[in-house]
Design a protein around this motif. Structure first.
Motif: not given
Length: 778
Positions: A664, A668, A698, A771, A774
Motif C-alpha cells: 500500500w 502511494l 493524508l 492521487i 485511495w
C-alpha cells in the motif's frame, strides 16, 4: 547462363528472407510497450514500468496472454533503463543486437555458396524466457497455484521443485539430470514444479530461495532444501528421505500374524507386497504415503530367509511381484493383484477399491462422510446399515453375525459399518432414543444422509440384534423393501459430529510439533540458511538481553532502596505541590491540549475508511511509517515532535506498520516524484527497502498527501532525539519502554526536524501529491 540465373534467384530469395527477419525483429518498440515517449525521463519510464508490471503480473492478471505481456514489459524496461541500449535502439532500431544479427545473416549467405548452412538457433543460448526449455512449461508454478493447490496436495505426495532464472549458467549444467529425474519421479507419483525467479519473485521469496539454481522438496506443507551434488542417485535419495520412516513395515514369518491382526485396532485393511527386491521400492513407499489414512502397508522380501512359511501359506510366486489386501479375515486375502511390472495406475485402481473394511468402525466424522455420502439424486441413493454395539466378548457373536451378513450382501448402494456406543454416546442416543430394550444389547439402524448439516432419515430394527436367522430375515426383508419404497425410512433427526477416537493426545501432538521445529532449526543451522535463522537468533538474543537487563536493573534498584530512607509525609506533600505548580505554569505558557499525552492509533483495514477515506473536509491524518523493531523508539520521538500541534482538532495522528502494508505504501509513493525510487526488477533486495521514519500527511477528502522523508543519522542536531531531551509525559501507549541505547538514538534521529515540517504543513507551503483514489488497505 541458366545456372547463373538460378544462383541470382537463390540469392534474392535469401536476401528477402533476411530483410523480412530484420523487419520482424524491428517490430518490437519498447516505447510503445511501456506507453512513453522518446523524450521521457528515467523517472517516467520507471513509473510506467511499475504500473504495467503490477497490472500484467501473472499472479494478479488471469488473462491467458498476461505472461507474454509481462515478459514484453520487462524486456522493454531492460532496454530503456539502460542508457547505452536505449541509445542503440534510438539509432539503429534495436538494443545493440542488430549488428550481430546482420553479421549472422551475412555469414549464412557466405556459407551457402560454400555448401554449408548454420541455423540461427546455433548462435543463441537458452538463457532468456523466450528460449526456455519447453519441457519445463507444464511444471511452471505461480504463487496462487502453489498456495491453493500444491501445498494441500503435498499432504498426499511429495513435490520436487526447481528454482531457475534467466542468465543462469548453472541451471544449464543441471538441465539434463533434471529432465531425466523429473520424468522418472513423475511416473512414480512425485509432483514436479518449476519456479522462474525472474517472473515469480514473490513465490521464490516465499520459498526462501535466494539463489539459482535451487532444488527443494515439499511434503506436508514443509519445505526442505537439497544441498548435495545434482545427480540422479542423490535426487532419488532426497525424495525418499522426505517420506516418513514408518510408512512400510518389514514383514517376516515372525511378525506377519501380529501385523495382519491389527486391523481391529487400527480400523484399516492391511496390504502386503511380495517382491524379490531387498529394499522397499520407492513406488511402494509413495503409495503408502498417499493412502496412509486408509491402509497399513507391509513389505515381504521373498528372497530373505525367514519368509518361507509366509510365501507358502499364501501360495506366492517368488518371481512375480504380488500385492494382497487383508481385511477382517487374516487367513485369506480379500483381493490380490499380480504383475511383472507394477505401474502406479494399476496400484491406485487396486487400492482405491479396497480402502475400507467390510464392516468398518465409524471413528471420526470424515470416515462417516466417506462411507455414508449425502444422496445427490434418487438414482444415487446410498444407504448405511449401522450396527450399534459394545466392546468385549459379550458382543462378539452379534458382531460376527453382522459381518457374515455384510459379506453376503455386497452391493454398491449399501455400506455396512458399526460403532461402539460407549465411544460415540451422542450418535447412539440420537438413533436409539434411549429406549430400555436396547440397553446392554446391539441394535441395527438403516440410515440415509440428507445433507451435510447432519440431517438423516433412518429406521431402527424393532428388536435388538442378536444375529439369529430371524434377525437376518428381518433385515434382508427391510433392505429389499427399501429398493422400491424410499419412504420406509420414516424417522428423521440431526446428528452431531462424531468424536475422533484415533486422534493423538494434546501432549503427544505438542511433542511432535516441538520435534519438527527443532529438526527444522537444526537443518537450517548446519546448512547456513542464515536468512531463515535470523528471526530465531534475534528472538534468542532479545530474550537474553531482556533477562540480563532485568537482573542488572533489579540489582541497582535494591542497592538504592537500602541506601535511601523513605521521605517524610511533609516532604512528600511539598514535592507534590512543587510539581503541580510547575506543570500548571508550563501548560499556561504553551499551546497544548487539555490531555497530557498524544493519542496515536494504528491505521488498519478496520478503521481505514473512518480515519482516511471518509475523513471530514479540512481534516488531515498524520501517519508515521514504522516496523515492529522500530515501533517504540519512533513512536516516542514522534510524540515529542508533534505534541505542540495536538491542540488542533483538525489533525489526527496514526502509525502504519511497514511489515503489514508495504505494498500500500509503495503504491502511494509512486505518485511522489522521485520521493522513493522504483526498484529495478533485477535488484534482489528491493523488498528490503527501508521506509521507516517516513511521515505522510493524508487529506482524505481532497485526495492528496504531503511527504516527510527522514534525515540521515549523521545530520546535525541529531542529539535532539537523545534520552535527556525526552519528556516522559509525552509517552504514547508504549511509554515507559524507552531505550537509551545508540541504536534507538539513531532511529529517533530519523524524525529530526519533523516539527518544522509540521509548521510548514499548517502553513500550506508543502508540496502536495494528488492521487486518483485511495487504494484498499489489505
Amino acid at each position: 547462363m541458366e545456372l547463373g540465373r538460378a544462383g541470382l534467384a537463390w540469392a534474392a530469395a535469401l536476401l528477402l528472407a533476411a530483410l523480412g527477419a530484420q523487419a520482424a525483429a524491428g517490430d518490437f518498440d519498447p516505447y510503445r510497450v511501456l506507453g512513453v515517449g522518446r523524450s521521457s525521463s528515467q523517472a517516467d519510464i520507471k513509473k510506467a514500468y511499475k504500473r504495467l508490471a503490477r497490472e500484467w503480473h501473472p499472479d494478479k492478471n488471469k488473462d491467458p496472454g498476461a505472461e507474454d505481456k509481462f515478459i514484453q514489459i520487462s524486456k522493454a524496461y531492460e532496454i530503456l533503463s539502460n542508457e547505452e541500449k536505449r541509445a542503440n535502439f534510438d539509432r539503429y532500431g534495436d538494443a545493440g543486437e542488430s549488428q550481430g544479427y546482420s553479421q549472422h545473416q551475412h555469414r549464412q549467405f557466405h556459407h551457402f555458396h560454400e555448401g554449408f548452412y548454420f541455423d540461427e538457433s546455433f548462435f543463441h543460448f537458452p538463457f532468456n524466457s523466450e528460449r526456455r526449455d519447453t519441457s519445463d512449461e507444464k511444471y511452471l508454478l505461480h504463487f496462487s497455484h502453489y498456495i491453493n493447490e500444491i501445498v494441500p496436495d503435498s499432504f498426499k505426495k511429495p513435490y520436487l521443485i526447481k528454482i531457475t532464472s534467466d542468465w543462469c549458467f548453472s541451471c544449464i549444467h543441471i538441465e539434463p539430470v533434471w529432465k531425466e529425474v523429473a520424468q522418472e519421479l513423475e511416473a512414480l507419483g512425485v509432483g514436479i514444479g518449476v519456479v522462474h525467479a525472474g517472473y515469480e519473485r514473490r513465490l521464490a521469496h516465499h520459498l526462501g530461495a535466494h539463489s539459482t539454481p535451487s532444488l527443494l522438496g515439499l511434503i506436508n506443507g514443509k519445505i526442505t532444501f537439497f544441498h548435495n551434488a545434482v545427480i540422479r542417485e542423490n535426487l532419488r535419495q532426497f525424495v525418499e528421505n522426505l517420506l516418513p520412516g514408518n510408512l512400510v513395515e518389514k514383514i517376516t514369518d515372525k511378525n506377519y500374524i501380529r501385523f495382519l491382526s491389527n486391523w481391529k485396532k487400527e480400523n484399516k485393511p492391511h496390504v502386503l507386497l511380495f517382491d524379490h527386491m531387498p529394499a522397499v521400492p520407492l513406488l511402494y513407499k509413495l503409495t503408502a504415503f498417499a493412502y496412509r489414512d486408509y491402509l497399513s502397508f507391509g513389505y515381504v522380501y521373498v528372497g530373505l530367509r525367514g519368509t518361507e512359511e509366509l510365501s507358502s501359506q499364501y501360495n506366492i510366486n517368488v518371481y512375480t511381484p504380488t500385492m494382497m489386501i487383508f481385511k477382517e479375515h487374516i487367513d485369506r486375502p480379500a483381493d490380490v493383484v499380480q504383475a511383472r511390472d507394477m505401474k502406479k495406475q494399476l496400484i491406485d485402481d487396486f487400492l482405491s477399491q479396497n480402502k475400507f473394511l467390510m464392516v468398518a468402525r465409524l471413528t471420526n466424522q470424515r470416515l462417516f462422510q466417506e462411507l455414508c455420502p449425502v444422496k445427490k439424486s434418487h438414482r444415487q441413493r446410498k444407504h448405511c446399515v449401522v450396527l450399534l454395539t459394545g466392546e468385549g466378548d459379550k458382543f462378539a457373536e452379534a458382531y460376527d453375525a453382522f459381518l457374515t451378513f455384510a459379506a453376503a450382501n455386497t452391493k454398491d448402494t449399501l455400506k455396512f459399518v458399526h460403532i461402539y456406543n460407549d465411544r460415540q454416546p451422542e450418535f447412539a442416543d440420537a438413533l436409539l432414543m434411549d429406549e430400555e430394550k436396547y440397553h446392554g444389547k446391539s441394535a441395527v439402524v438403516i440410515l440415509e444422509r440428507r445433507n451435510n448439516a447432519g440431517k438423516i432419515a433412518y429406521r431402527t430394527l424393532e428388536e435388538a440384534w442378536q444375529g439369529s436367522k430371524e434377525d437376518n430375515f428381518i433385515l434382508l426383508d427391510l433392505l429389499d423393501q427399501l429398493r422400491t419404497d424410499p419412504g420406509l425410512l420414516s424417522s428423521e433427526t440431526v446428528l452431531a459430529d462424531l468424536n475422533d477416537e484415533l486422534a493423538p493426545m494434546f501432549l503427544i501432538r505438542w511433542l511432535y510439533s516441538m520435534m519438527d521445529y527443532i529438526s527444522d532449526c537444526w537443518d537450517s543451522l548446519f546448512h547456513s540458511n542464515w536468512r531463515e535463522m535470523m528471526p530465531l537468533l534475534s528472538l534468542l538474543f532479545s530474550a537474553l538481553f531482556i533477562l540480563f537487563g532485568t537482573v542488572i536493573v533489579q540489582a541497582f534498584s535494591d542497592s538504592s532502596d537500602t541506601r535511601d530512607s523513605p521521605p517524610s509525609e511533609k516532604e512528600e506533600s511539598a514535592t507534590k505541590t512543587e510539581k503541580n505548580d510547575a506543570s500548571f505554569s508550563k501548560e499556561s505558557n504553551s499551546r497544548i491540549p487539555k490531555k497530557g499525552f498524544v493519542e496515536v492509533t494504528e491505521l488498519t483495514d478496520i478503521n481505514y475508511n473512518s480515519n482516511l477515506v471518509r475523513l471530514r473536509p479540512g481534516h488531515m491524518n498524520v501517519v508515521l511509517i514504522l516496523s515492529n523493531s522500530t515501533k517504540t523508539a519512533l513512536l516516542q520521538k514522534f510524540a515529542l515532535e508533534v505534541y505542540t500541534f495536538t491542540g488542533s482538532s483538525c489533525l489526527h495522528f496514526s502509525f502504519l506498520s511497514l511489515d503489514k502494508h508495504r505494498e500500500w505504501l509503495e503504491y502511494l509513493l509512486e505518485f511522489a516524484q522521485d520521493a522513493a525510487p522504483i526498484p529495478n526488477q533485477y535488484d534482489k533486495h528491493f523488498l528490503e527497502r527501508d521506509y521507516t521514519g517516513y511521515v505522510l500527511a493524508l487529506n482524505g477528502h481532497k485526495k492528496y498527501f504531503c511527504l516527510f522523508k527522514p534525515h540521515r543519522s549523521g545530520d546535525e542536531g541529531g542529539t535532539l532525539g537523545s534520552c535527556e531531551d525526552y519528556d516522559s509525559s509525552l509517552h504514547t501507549e508504549a511509554r515507559g519502554k524507552s531505550s537509551c541505547s545508540p541504536g534507538s538514538r539513531s532511529i529517533k534521529n530519523k524524525l529530526h526536524k519533523l516539527s518544522f515540517w509540521m509548521e510548514r504543513l499548517l502553513e500550506g507551503s508543502l508540496q502536495r501529491f494528488y492521487i486518483p483514489s485511495w487504494p484498499a488497505l489489505d
